[in-house]
Design an enzyme around this catalytic site. Sequence first.
Site, PDB file in Angstrom:
ATOM      1  N   GLU A 129       0.838  -1.204   0.000  1.00 57.33           N
ATOM      2  CA  GLU A 129       0.000   0.000   0.000  1.00 57.33           C
ATOM      3  C   GLU A 129       0.865   1.243   0.000  1.00 57.33           C
ATOM      4  OE1 GLU A 129      -2.364   3.344   1.819  1.00 57.33           O
ATOM      5  OE2 GLU A 129      -0.430   2.470   2.382  1.00 57.33           O
ATOM      6  N   GLU A 130       1.936   1.211   0.783  1.00 60.84           N
ATOM      7  CA  GLU A 130       2.811   2.371   0.884  1.00 60.84           C
ATOM      8  C   GLU A 130       3.585   2.627  -0.407  1.00 60.84           C
ATOM      9  OE1 GLU A 130       2.490   4.359   3.112  1.00 60.84           O
ATOM     10  OE2 GLU A 130       2.092   3.448   5.057  1.00 60.84           O
TER      11      GLU A 130
END
Length: 496
Positions: free
Chosen positions: A330-331
Amino acid sequence: MRVSRRTRAIAVLAAAPVLLAAATPAVAQPHHRDDPGRQAERLARKLVEQSSGESAYRHLRQFQKIADANGGNRAAGTPGFDASAAYVHDQLEKAGYDVAYQDFDIFESKTLREKLTVTSPEPRELKTTAFDFSKAAPAGGLTAQLKAARVDDTPGCELDDYASGTFTGKIALVKRGSCTFVQKEAVAARAGAAGIILYNHSGTTPVHGTVSDPAGAHIPATGVSLADGEALAAQLAKGDVTVTLDVATEAVAHRTRNVVAQTRGGDPDSVVALGSHLDSVQAGPGINDNGTGSAGLLEVALKLAKETRQTKKHPKPLANKVRFAWWSGEELGLLGSEHYVKSLTEKEKRQIKLYLNFDMIGSPNPAELVYDGDDSDRTGAGAGPAGSAQIERLINGYLDKKRVPHWGTDFDGRSDYGPFIEQGIPAGGTFTGAEGLKTEEQAAKAGGTAGQPYDANYHAAGDTLKNVDKKYFDLNIDVIAHAVGTYAQDLSSLRG
């Protein structure tokens, strides 16, 4: 919670076993006299009673321990993430879930060159940060006149922010805000710009953007601070400015995985999906972002398994199948959730009736923020897909009964609900804030410090066990438990 990053990555679809909507055959459900609403109310009440921040804190301790043993982080593609995924997987497997890994490839962006120089009228070098996966400037750098895009509510997001024909061959100066880095870079390229300099909308550091996908890079792209961007804009207002932009990046491949688990009982054609991202940034252990969401989801999943006896032979009846996911990458650009959604068939997408996202639920200077499904706040993006307003109403109703002040937060595309919304799947969830500043109203009604970040350790080494507000962590676990109990048995409120 994703924003600008020193490392970005893209997912490459990989043939790997994963739980999809049709992975488990329907379990025959006995007839019940209770109507679905009463069943939902009873299960929701039990899950709220049994799930707690105090109990879930053990998962946070484990994530911290894993980070401490693996270079201080749990970033995607690292041993720290792999250990976190194994911990979650093993807990769910012991609880009786159908659980699987979904492997995929990601690419880290390695910066090779990042330099920005004003060559005239006042020569000077500016601190800059290359976009991840930026297209490389020619050897010696790209030298061209600078031209500013219009600054409005959506700066540099649309072609009409660029005067027709006047950006060809020039380097665009664009302010951060409203739309994604990817969109800003692409629109600048369509307007004819030879490069883009993006300046921050707050803080004192250069914005670190990304084009997410190396194949999607169009022009050399870099970021500067708010002060440097405004100084360039002021200089442009007085006359011509020429700059030399020299950036280059390299994509480095890594392997990572999502963890996906679902109940053995429930209708496989009616799936309630929930997710949180398990990865941290490289800079720290990511205990609030997003150990809190991951731990909260795991806690409720374990309590649901206990309550419904998720065993092969004796699953208690559920009206709907419940699926939990812990995303990787996600990051790096919502990679795990994007990969998962892309791997679904059209039928499997239709089987998912809603998606709930929990990303940062224990910020140390928190505000209770609920995703604005109906766009009643009239800010940023519009309403979510049909059913999103009803999800917001369910969560707000629960918080109102608890007499907890809450506010809307925009579907700004920065977390894992994004890929689901793009497919028309209704979405919602809660969030206690990242680098944004707490308002006077929020501080007056909910406590905390106005004018300070919701999380001063956002994406930093200080995001440790000490960086969690236990009261809000517990509150949001109750929100998850209430939603899971309700939607596992009754989806009629989505049509309200």
